[in-house]
Scaffold this motif. Structure first.
Motif, short mmCIF file in Angstrom:
data_model
loop_
_atom_site.label_atom_id
_atom_site.label_comp_id
_atom_site.label_asym_id
_atom_site.label_seq_id
_atom_site.Cartn_x
_atom_site.Cartn_y
_atom_site.Cartn_z
N ALA A 17 0.81 -1.22 0.00
CA ALA A 17 0.00 0.00 0.00
C ALA A 17 0.84 1.27 0.00
O ALA A 17 0.35 2.33 -0.37
CB ALA A 17 -0.93 0.00 1.21
N SER A 18 2.09 1.17 0.42
CA SER A 18 2.89 2.39 0.62
C SER A 18 4.17 2.46 -0.21
O SER A 18 4.99 3.35 0.02
CB SER A 18 3.26 2.52 2.10
N MET A 19 4.32 1.57 -1.17
CA MET A 19 5.59 1.58 -1.92
C MET A 19 5.76 2.87 -2.72
O MET A 19 4.79 3.44 -3.21
CB MET A 19 5.72 0.33 -2.79
N THR A 20 6.99 3.28 -2.81
CA THR A 20 7.35 4.47 -3.58
C THR A 20 7.42 4.12 -5.06
O THR A 20 7.44 2.93 -5.42
CB THR A 20 8.73 4.99 -3.12
N PRO A 21 7.48 5.12 -5.94
CA PRO A 21 7.64 4.81 -7.36
C PRO A 21 8.91 3.99 -7.64
O PRO A 21 8.88 3.08 -8.48
CB PRO A 21 7.71 6.19 -8.02
N THR A 22 9.99 4.28 -6.96
CA THR A 22 11.22 3.50 -7.14
C THR A 22 11.00 2.05 -6.72
O THR A 22 11.42 1.11 -7.41
CB THR A 22 12.38 4.12 -6.34
N GLU A 23 10.33 1.85 -5.59
CA GLU A 23 10.02 0.50 -5.12
C GLU A 23 9.07 -0.20 -6.09
O GLU A 23 9.18 -1.41 -6.33
CB GLU A 23 9.43 0.53 -3.72
N GLY A 24 8.13 0.54 -6.67
CA GLY A 24 7.22 -0.03 -7.66
C GLY A 24 7.97 -0.55 -8.87
O GLY A 24 7.67 -1.64 -9.38
N ASP A 25 8.96 0.20 -9.33
CA ASP A 25 9.80 -0.26 -10.44
C ASP A 25 10.57 -1.52 -10.05
O ASP A 25 10.68 -2.46 -10.85
CB ASP A 25 10.77 0.83 -10.87
N LEU A 26 11.11 -1.55 -8.83
CA LEU A 26 11.82 -2.74 -8.36
C LEU A 26 10.89 -3.94 -8.29
O LEU A 26 11.28 -5.07 -8.61
CB LEU A 26 12.46 -2.49 -6.99
N MET A 27 9.65 -3.71 -7.87
CA MET A 27 8.69 -4.82 -7.79
C MET A 27 8.34 -5.35 -9.18
O MET A 27 8.13 -6.55 -9.34
CB MET A 27 7.42 -4.38 -7.05
N LYS A 28 8.30 -4.49 -10.18
CA LYS A 28 8.08 -4.97 -11.55
C LYS A 28 9.25 -5.85 -11.98
O LYS A 28 9.05 -6.90 -12.59
CB LYS A 28 7.92 -3.78 -12.51
N ARG A 29 10.45 -5.45 -11.64
CA ARG A 29 11.63 -6.26 -11.96
C ARG A 29 11.62 -7.57 -11.16
O ARG A 29 12.04 -8.62 -11.67
CB ARG A 29 12.90 -5.45 -11.69
N HIS A 30 11.15 -7.51 -9.91
CA HIS A 30 11.00 -8.71 -9.07
C HIS A 30 10.05 -9.70 -9.75
O HIS A 30 10.36 -10.89 -9.86
CB HIS A 30 10.48 -8.29 -7.69
#
Length: 98
Positions: A17-30
C-alpha cells in the motif's frame, strides 16, 4: 531435485500500500525475475499473499541438486537493492500438475 517454499518478505508490513515509485519499479523487476525462473522451470508457482498482518510473496522452487536456492534468491532485484529478503523453507517433496 530439491524443493523449497520461499517467503518473500518486503521491507515493511504495509509495503504493497505504501511503496514508492522507485520500489514499484523494483517490484516490476522482481515479478519479471520470478516469471523468468518460472519459464526456466525452476519456479513452479509464485504470487502475493494477502496476510492481514502484512502482505508477502510466496514462490515454490523445484531446482537441481547442483543448484543452491540462496544463489537464486539473492539475485532477486528487490534483494539486490536491499529492500527485501527471503525466508527459505526446505520441502521434503513437491508434487505439481504439469
Amino acid at each position: 531435485m530439491k524443493y523449497y517454499l520461499c517467503k518473500f518478505l518486503p521491507p515493511r508490513a504495509d509495503f504493497l500500500a505504501s511503496m514508492t515509485p522507485t520500489e514499484g519499479d523494483l517490484m516490476k523487476r522482481h515479478g519479471a525475475f520470478l516469471n523468468d525462473l518460472l519459464d526456466q522451470g525452476l519456479v513452479v508457482a509464485h504470487g502475493p499473499v494477502d496476510d492481514p498482518a502484512g502482505g508477502w510473496g510466496m514462490s515454490l522452487y523445484r531446482i537441481g541438486d547442483d543448484q543452491e536456492i540462496e544463489t537464486l534468491t539473492s539475485q532477486d532485484p528487490m534483494v539486490v537493492a536491499g529492500g527485501a529478503r527471503y525466508e527459505i523453507l526446505p520441502m521434503r517433496h513437491l508434487r505439481a500438475r504439469g
